[in-house]
Design a protein around this motif. Structure first.
Motif, short mmCIF file in Angstrom:
data_model
loop_
_atom_site.label_atom_id
_atom_site.label_comp_id
_atom_site.label_asym_id
_atom_site.label_seq_id
_atom_site.Cartn_x
_atom_site.Cartn_y
_atom_site.Cartn_z
N SER A 96 0.83 -1.20 0.00
CA SER A 96 0.00 0.00 0.00
C SER A 96 0.87 1.25 0.00
CB SER A 96 -0.92 0.00 1.22
OG SER A 96 -1.77 -1.12 1.19
N SER A 97 0.31 2.33 -0.55
CA SER A 97 1.06 3.59 -0.63
C SER A 97 1.03 4.32 0.71
CB SER A 97 0.45 4.48 -1.72
OG SER A 97 0.50 3.82 -2.96
N LEU A 98 2.14 4.89 1.05
CA LEU A 98 2.23 5.72 2.25
C LEU A 98 2.23 7.18 1.85
CD1 LEU A 98 4.91 3.79 4.32
CD2 LEU A 98 2.43 3.65 4.48
N VAL A 99 1.58 8.02 2.65
CA VAL A 99 1.48 9.44 2.35
C VAL A 99 2.15 10.22 3.47
CG1 VAL A 99 -0.08 11.35 1.86
CG2 VAL A 99 -0.68 9.03 1.15
N GLY A 100 3.29 10.80 3.19
CA GLY A 100 3.96 11.67 4.15
C GLY A 100 4.48 10.92 5.36
N GLU A 101 4.91 11.68 6.35
CA GLU A 101 5.49 11.10 7.56
C GLU A 101 4.42 10.58 8.52
OE1 GLU A 101 7.98 13.98 9.31
OE2 GLU A 101 9.41 14.05 7.64
N ALA A 102 3.17 11.00 8.29
CA ALA A 102 2.10 10.56 9.18
C ALA A 102 1.66 9.12 8.90
CB ALA A 102 0.89 11.48 9.05
N ARG A 103 2.27 8.53 7.90
CA ARG A 103 2.00 7.14 7.55
C ARG A 103 0.51 6.91 7.30
NH1 ARG A 103 6.08 3.75 7.89
NH2 ARG A 103 4.69 1.94 8.03
N PHE A 104 0.01 7.57 6.30
CA PHE A 104 -1.35 7.32 5.84
C PHE A 104 -1.30 6.30 4.71
CE2 PHE A 104 -1.87 11.42 7.88
CZ PHE A 104 -3.10 11.29 8.51
N ARG A 105 -2.35 5.53 4.60
CA ARG A 105 -2.45 4.56 3.53
C ARG A 105 -3.76 4.73 2.78
NH1 ARG A 105 1.34 0.45 4.04
NH2 ARG A 105 2.23 0.14 6.12
N PHE A 106 -3.77 4.23 1.55
CA PHE A 106 -5.00 4.17 0.77
C PHE A 106 -5.57 2.75 0.86
CE2 PHE A 106 -4.57 8.25 -1.08
CZ PHE A 106 -3.24 8.45 -1.39
N VAL A 107 -6.88 2.66 0.82
CA VAL A 107 -7.51 1.34 0.72
C VAL A 107 -7.14 0.69 -0.61
CG1 VAL A 107 -9.72 0.14 0.50
CG2 VAL A 107 -9.43 1.91 2.24
N SER A 108 -7.10 1.49 -1.67
CA SER A 108 -6.79 0.99 -3.01
C SER A 108 -5.30 0.67 -3.13
CB SER A 108 -7.19 2.02 -4.06
OG SER A 108 -6.76 1.63 -5.35
N LEU A 109 -5.02 -0.47 -3.75
CA LEU A 109 -3.63 -0.84 -4.02
C LEU A 109 -3.07 -0.05 -5.20
CD1 LEU A 109 -3.75 -4.74 -3.67
CD2 LEU A 109 -3.18 -3.02 -1.94
N GLY A 110 -3.93 0.51 -6.01
CA GLY A 110 -3.51 1.31 -7.15
C GLY A 110 -4.46 2.47 -7.34
N VAL A 111 -4.09 3.63 -6.82
CA VAL A 111 -4.99 4.79 -6.81
C VAL A 111 -5.38 5.20 -8.23
CG1 VAL A 111 -5.18 7.22 -6.17
CG2 VAL A 111 -4.12 5.60 -4.60
N GLY A 112 -4.43 5.15 -9.16
CA GLY A 112 -4.72 5.55 -10.53
C GLY A 112 -5.82 4.72 -11.16
N ARG A 113 -5.78 3.40 -10.96
CA ARG A 113 -6.80 2.52 -11.52
C ARG A 113 -8.16 2.78 -10.86
NH1 ARG A 113 -8.23 0.77 -14.63
NH2 ARG A 113 -8.60 -1.47 -14.46
#
Length: 439
Positions: A96-113
């Motif tokens: 999963s993708s991490l966003v910034g230092e706050a360690r956020f994740r997306f439910v989607s494994l591929g946000v673009g798709r």
């Protein structure tokens, strides 16, 4: 002064439907033709929905679409990483993708798709709602646009099958055309068989029995030529049910119906021969796809892996001895794939739609066009058990159009008006006669 209602919205939406049938037959992601259709559908729907007057849209349908769009949008919203811990395997968490230092994740494994899927859903929903806003006669007037798209696909398919058993057209569209104007022969077959109830309706209720009969025969022959096993069987079943389901309120003689059934019997023999000639691989096929997908669902049931990410997630659960040069891009079962990508909430939304659809059946039994649309939707949903037809723009827009016919309030209101008594003036006298009768 011209009091005639405007027709521009009918032509606008009809053009979107026709164009989608011409260039929307691809299944790959990122096709510019799909983007063009989606943009055209959203802009056209915005123009129609912005009108102050129009048919009332049932609020339950609006809320169902709102929740569906919200579910897809939620998958691309950054969430605290701790929220997903324990809800999916560690291997998928690491991916999963991490966003910034706050360690956020997306439910989607591929946000673009998933964003692509969101645009896809919004376009189909907008087209559906805009057709619901049209007047009843305008909805009926969209049928010629649909027929023109089917005819163009049928002509393309007939030319291909008359030249060779395998004619692929490359360079015309951003995907290889293999059947009609579709990349997939099964999806071409799906368009053919969902057209049959409308052709039967055209023959039985519009006074064009001969052209309707020719149309049905042509569609069945094209289904045989296409070679889709599911398409051949569904084509036969939907033709039989269309005649039985729709002829009850038509004026066609019993002799004509008997002759049609005799023709269907001959078609059954050809269909059975076609199916027997096919070789089915029992070890590597839809059964294996289903088993692997179910395993993935069991470990991701809470959130899913993100819409549009089936191929990426499926590879994690795929057995080593099932890995070949040809990879699995879909589950070939729309419901399993939706559950894998969307999780429990997606399953609940699909179940809600099914409930609403069959509740609508009790209200459409007296209108032949709505009955025809119900049959087409029903068999397209059945076909989705063994394939993924709704993943193409052409069939997605067709599906939206047919659902709009089923849920349109104007047909029931028109039927209610025909049973009422109205007052008319005839030679100075006041008479009361039912609408639609001669005086």
């Amino acid at each position: 002064m011209n009091d005639r209602p405007s027709q521009w919205d009918k032509y606008l939406l009809g053009s979107v439907l026709f164009i989608s049938l011409l260039i929307g037959g691809g299944t790959a992601s990122g096709l510019y033709t799909d983007t063009l259709i989606e943009v055209a559908a959203i802009i056209s729907a915005a123009a129609v929905l912005s009108q102050p007057f129009g048919q009332r849209v049932p609020p339950t349908l609006v809320w169902l679409l709102v929740f569906a769009v919200a579910l897809v949008a939620l998958q691309i919203v950054p969430l605290p990483a701790s929220m997903l811990n324990g809800l999916r395997p560690e291997l998928l968490l690491a991916d999963s993708s991490l966003v910034g230092e706050a360690r956020f994740r997306f439910v989607s494994l591929g946000v673009g798709r998933t964003i692509e899927c969101l645009l896809y859903l919004v376009a189909a929903a907008a087209f559906f709602l805009s057709v619901l806003r049209l007047r009843t006669e305008q909805v009926q007037a969209l049928l010629p646009f649909f027929f023109m798209g089917v005819i163009c696909n049928g002509l393309a398919g007939a030319i291909q099958y008359s030249l060779s058993d395998n004619v692929a057209i490359e360079g015309l569209l951003p995907f290889t055309i293999n059947a009609g104007l579709f990349a997939n022969q099964n999806h071409f077959a799906a368009l053919l068989f969902v057209s049959i109830p409308f052709v039967v309706y055209h023959g039985l209720f519009r006074g064009y029995l001969l052209s309707g009969l020719i149309g049905v025969v042509t569609l069945l022959l094209l289904l045989l030529a296409a070679g889709s096993r599911a398409g051949v069987l569904i084509g036969l079943a939907i033709t039989v049910l269309s005649i039985v389901f729709l002829s009850a309120r038509s004026r066609v003689s019993r002799f004509s119906i008997l002759a049609i059934f005799m023709g269907l019997s001959a078609y059954t023999l050809g269909a059975w021969t076609k199916i027997e000639a096919e070789t089915i691989d029992p070890a590597f096929g839809r059964g294996e796809f289903a088993r692997t997908t179910i395993e993935g669902i069991s470990e991701n049931w809470a959130t899913g892996v993100g819409f549009g990410n089936f191929q990426k997630a499926y590879q994690i659960y795929e057995k080593e001895n099932m890995i070949f040069a040809k990879y699995v891009n879909h589950a070939h079962n729309e419901y399993l794939e939706i559950a894998f990508e969307g999780g429990l909430l997606a399953v609940l939304l699909v179940a809600t739609y099914f409930l609403m659809l069959f509740m609508a059946l009790t209200k459409v039994r007296r209108d032949p066009l709505q009955k025809a649309a119900f049959l087409s939707v029903l068999f397209l949903l059945i076909h989705s058990l063994v394939d993924y037809p709704l993943r193409t723009e052409a069939l997605a827009m067709t599906f939206a159009f047919m659902n709009a016919i089923i849920f349109h309030k104007g047909f029931a209101e028109r039927l209610a008006q025909k049973t009422e008594l109205i007052e008319i003036d005839h030679n100075g006298d006041k008479l009361f006669v039912p609408i639609g009768t001669s005086s």
